[in-house]
Design a protein around this motif. Structure first.
Motif, PDB file in Angstrom:
ATOM      1  N   GLN A  98       0.841  -1.200   0.000  1.00  0.00           N
ATOM      2  CA  GLN A  98       0.000   0.000   0.000  1.00  0.00           C
ATOM      3  C   GLN A  98       0.880   1.256   0.000  1.00  0.00           C
ATOM      4  OE1 GLN A  98      -2.723  -0.641   3.282  1.00  0.00           O
ATOM      5  NE2 GLN A  98      -3.230  -2.700   2.582  1.00  0.00           N
ATOM      6  N   VAL A  99       1.935   1.216   0.843  1.00  0.00           N
ATOM      7  CA  VAL A  99       2.858   2.355   0.958  1.00  0.00           C
ATOM      8  C   VAL A  99       3.586   2.600  -0.366  1.00  0.00           C
ATOM      9  CG1 VAL A  99       5.023   3.069   2.072  1.00  0.00           C
ATOM     10  CG2 VAL A  99       3.166   2.129   3.449  1.00  0.00           C
ATOM     11  N   LEU A 100       3.976   1.537  -1.044  1.00  0.00           N
ATOM     12  CA  LEU A 100       4.728   1.692  -2.298  1.00  0.00           C
ATOM     13  C   LEU A 100       3.824   1.984  -3.493  1.00  0.00           C
ATOM     14  CD1 LEU A 100       7.599  -0.983  -2.124  1.00  0.00           C
ATOM     15  CD2 LEU A 100       7.501   1.330  -1.181  1.00  0.00           C
ATOM     16  N   GLY A 101       2.510   1.936  -3.279  1.00  0.00           N
ATOM     17  CA  GLY A 101       1.563   2.190  -4.362  1.00  0.00           C
ATOM     18  C   GLY A 101       1.394   3.683  -4.643  1.00  0.00           C
ATOM     19  N   ARG A 102       0.399   4.025  -5.477  1.00  0.00           N
ATOM     20  CA  ARG A 102       0.172   5.434  -5.833  1.00  0.00           C
ATOM     21  C   ARG A 102      -0.510   6.177  -4.683  1.00  0.00           C
ATOM     22  NH1 ARG A 102      -2.868   6.670 -10.070  1.00  0.00           N
ATOM     23  NH2 ARG A 102      -3.735   4.650 -10.639  1.00  0.00           N
ATOM     24  N   TRP A 103      -1.521   5.547  -4.098  1.00  0.00           N
ATOM     25  CA  TRP A 103      -2.148   6.088  -2.880  1.00  0.00           C
ATOM     26  C   TRP A 103      -2.878   4.983  -2.158  1.00  0.00           C
ATOM     27  CZ3 TRP A 103      -7.285   5.069  -3.138  1.00  0.00           C
ATOM     28  CH2 TRP A 103      -7.932   5.133  -4.390  1.00  0.00           C
ATOM     29  N   TYR A 104      -3.113   5.217  -0.880  1.00  0.00           N
ATOM     30  CA  TYR A 104      -3.948   4.302  -0.107  1.00  0.00           C
ATOM     31  C   TYR A 104      -4.850   5.111   0.808  1.00  0.00           C
ATOM     32  CZ  TYR A 104      -0.343   5.045   3.491  1.00  0.00           C
ATOM     33  OH  TYR A 104       0.545   5.613   4.382  1.00  0.00           O
ATOM     34  N   GLU A 105      -5.995   4.503   1.088  1.00  0.00           N
ATOM     35  CA  GLU A 105      -6.944   5.130   2.006  1.00  0.00           C
ATOM     36  C   GLU A 105      -6.875   4.363   3.321  1.00  0.00           C
ATOM     37  OE1 GLU A 105     -11.383   5.777   1.214  1.00  0.00           O
ATOM     38  OE2 GLU A 105     -10.436   5.616  -0.758  1.00  0.00           O
ATOM     39  N   VAL A 115       4.427   6.031  -2.336  1.00  0.00           N
ATOM     40  CA  VAL A 115       5.773   6.230  -2.877  1.00  0.00           C
ATOM     41  C   VAL A 115       5.771   6.151  -4.414  1.00  0.00           C
ATOM     42  CG1 VAL A 115       8.072   5.129  -2.901  1.00  0.00           C
ATOM     43  CG2 VAL A 115       6.849   5.459  -0.735  1.00  0.00           C
ATOM     44  N   GLY A 116       4.786   5.456  -4.978  1.00  0.00           N
ATOM     45  CA  GLY A 116       4.624   5.443  -6.427  1.00  0.00           C
ATOM     46  C   GLY A 116       5.505   4.444  -7.172  1.00  0.00           C
ATOM     47  N   LEU A 117       6.057   3.469  -6.445  1.00  0.00           N
ATOM     48  CA  LEU A 117       6.842   2.429  -7.137  1.00  0.00           C
ATOM     49  C   LEU A 117       5.924   1.377  -7.763  1.00  0.00           C
ATOM     50  CD1 LEU A 117       9.866   1.603  -4.783  1.00  0.00           C
ATOM     51  CD2 LEU A 117       9.960   2.503  -7.112  1.00  0.00           C
ATOM     52  N   LEU A 118       4.707   1.297  -7.259  1.00  0.00           N
ATOM     53  CA  LEU A 118       3.762   0.300  -7.777  1.00  0.00           C
ATOM     54  C   LEU A 118       2.522   1.010  -8.310  1.00  0.00           C
ATOM     55  CD1 LEU A 118       3.912  -2.310  -4.846  1.00  0.00           C
ATOM     56  CD2 LEU A 118       4.813  -2.630  -7.172  1.00  0.00           C
ATOM     57  N   ASP A 119       2.056   0.545  -9.472  1.00  0.00           N
ATOM     58  CA  ASP A 119       0.814   1.077 -10.030  1.00  0.00           C
ATOM     59  C   ASP A 119      -0.341   0.365  -9.321  1.00  0.00           C
ATOM     60  OD1 ASP A 119      -1.070   2.292 -11.553  1.00  0.00           O
ATOM     61  OD2 ASP A 119      -0.569   1.248 -13.427  1.00  0.00           O
ATOM     62  N   ALA A 120      -0.583   0.784  -8.079  1.00  0.00           N
ATOM     63  CA  ALA A 120      -1.586   0.120  -7.242  1.00  0.00           C
ATOM     64  C   ALA A 120      -2.209   1.155  -6.317  1.00  0.00           C
ATOM     65  CB  ALA A 120      -0.920  -0.980  -6.418  1.00  0.00           C
ATOM     66  N   THR A 121      -3.506   0.990  -6.059  1.00  0.00           N
ATOM     67  CA  THR A 121      -4.207   1.871  -5.121  1.00  0.00           C
ATOM     68  C   THR A 121      -4.987   0.993  -4.156  1.00  0.00           C
ATOM     69  OG1 THR A 121      -6.075   2.010  -6.645  1.00  0.00           O
ATOM     70  CG2 THR A 121      -4.435   3.777  -6.780  1.00  0.00           C
ATOM     71  N   THR A 122      -5.147   1.472  -2.918  1.00  0.00           N
ATOM     72  CA  THR A 122      -5.754   0.616  -1.887  1.00  0.00           C
ATOM     73  C   THR A 122      -6.836   1.378  -1.124  1.00  0.00           C
ATOM     74  OG1 THR A 122      -3.674  -0.580  -1.639  1.00  0.00           O
ATOM     75  CG2 THR A 122      -5.247  -0.759   0.166  1.00  0.00           C
ATOM     76  N   SER A 123      -7.977   0.719  -0.983  1.00  0.00           N
ATOM     77  CA  SER A 123      -9.077   1.297  -0.194  1.00  0.00           C
ATOM     78  C   SER A 123      -9.591   0.250   0.779  1.00  0.00           C
ATOM     79  CB  SER A 123     -10.238   1.692  -1.109  1.00  0.00           C
ATOM     80  OG  SER A 123      -9.780   2.614  -2.063  1.00  0.00           O
ATOM     81  N   PRO A 124     -10.086   0.679   1.952  1.00  0.00           N
ATOM     82  CA  PRO A 124     -10.597  -0.294   2.922  1.00  0.00           C
ATOM     83  C   PRO A 124     -11.822  -1.027   2.393  1.00  0.00           C
ATOM     84  CG  PRO A 124     -10.734   1.960   3.783  1.00  0.00           C
ATOM     85  CD  PRO A 124     -10.154   2.054   2.418  1.00  0.00           C
ATOM     86  N   GLN A 125     -11.924  -2.316   2.717  1.00  0.00           N
ATOM     87  CA  GLN A 125     -13.056  -3.134   2.278  1.00  0.00           C
ATOM     88  C   GLN A 125     -14.013  -3.344   3.460  1.00  0.00           C
ATOM     89  OE1 GLN A 125     -12.971  -4.079  -1.222  1.00  0.00           O
ATOM     90  NE2 GLN A 125     -11.437  -2.485  -0.903  1.00  0.00           N
TER      91      GLN A 125
END
Ligand code: GLN
Length: 236
Positions: A98-105, A115-125
């Motif tokens: 999540q930290v290395l992704g584009r953003w997380y909630e 940090v933007g190393l991964l093309d990934a975004t995270t939201s709580p389920q």
């Protein structure tokens, strides 16, 4: 330490180490030493700038508040980003995806730039994913099923620059309905597997070591207790 010593960066174990994920660095070091390759662990804690010169990096999971501290630190000292840019392998466990992704909630709904190393975004389920997760790897070079213990509320959506590490056969994985677990982008590999992941998945450990050493394969290790642990986990 000699010039040929493999240096393993354990990144922010003081804030991103809640689930014993520091064990991944121990596994990497031990699998090198058993092959007569010198290796040492370099712990990078909150006061330290992140060096870009290490051979391989591992980051563990954490709760939301610790995640935020780690994100700020990695953005302030971009050594990890520079190392990944030159192809050094990076293993990111759970919150570290999540930290290395584009953003997380966070679970309270705050959106944090990653940090933007991964093309990934995270939201709580709606529900927390807790329990054993078993998958079939999608990454070339891995053939054995992967196994770990997941514990996360965040669900991670991958963008076009990232691919899944594996397809879930049991458990939740990334948790957004695409059946994927983990993420791979360049030399960065993320997974929701705790356990620690590399103790439970020696093939994955050797995959990262091959990348760090720039070799296609390493001599196999005869470790019956590791095989037994895997059999037990896959049966569980
Ligand atoms: N806080 C994150 C989540 O719940 C990560 C948890 C973890 O690293 N185990 O999704």
């Amino acid at each position: 330490m000699s010039d040929s010593t493999v240096r393993i960066g354990l990144v922010l174990p003081d804030v991103m180490g809640t689930y014993g994920d520091g064990g991944n660095a121990l596994v990497l070091r031990q699998r090198l030493r058993l092959r007569d390759i010198d290796a040492e662990i370099v712990e990078i804690t909150l006061p330290d700038p992140v060096p870009d010169s290490l051979d391989i990096y591992t980051l563990g999971g954490a709760e939301d508040s610790a995640q935020r501290l780690a994100t700020r630190h990695l953005l302030r000292y971009p050594g990890l980003q520079n190392a990944a840019g030159r192809g050094a392998p990076v293993l990111a466990i759970c919150a570290a995806i999540q930290v290395l992704g584009r953003w997380y909630e966070t679970s309270s709904g705050e959106r944090v730039e990653g940090v933007g190393l991964l093309d990934a975004t995270t939201s709580p389920q709606q529900t927390r994913a807790i329990g054993e997760v078993t998958t079939n790897p999608l990454l070339t070079g891995l053939s054995a099923p992967l196994t770990g213990f997941e514990n996360h509320r965040g669900g991670t959506t991958l963008g076009p620059d990232a691919t899944g590490l594996a397809r879930v056969t049991r458990g939740i994985g990334n948790g957004v309905g695409d059946g994927l677990e983990g993420v791979v982008q360049g030399s960065v590999l993320g997974t929701y597997m705790h356990g620690p992941a590399l103790a439970r998945n020696p093939e994955l450990a050797d995959h990262l070591l091959c990348q760090a050493l720039g070799v296609d394969s390493l001599p196999p290790l005869d470790l019956p207790e590791v095989d037994q642990l895997r059999r037990e986990r896959l049966r569980a």
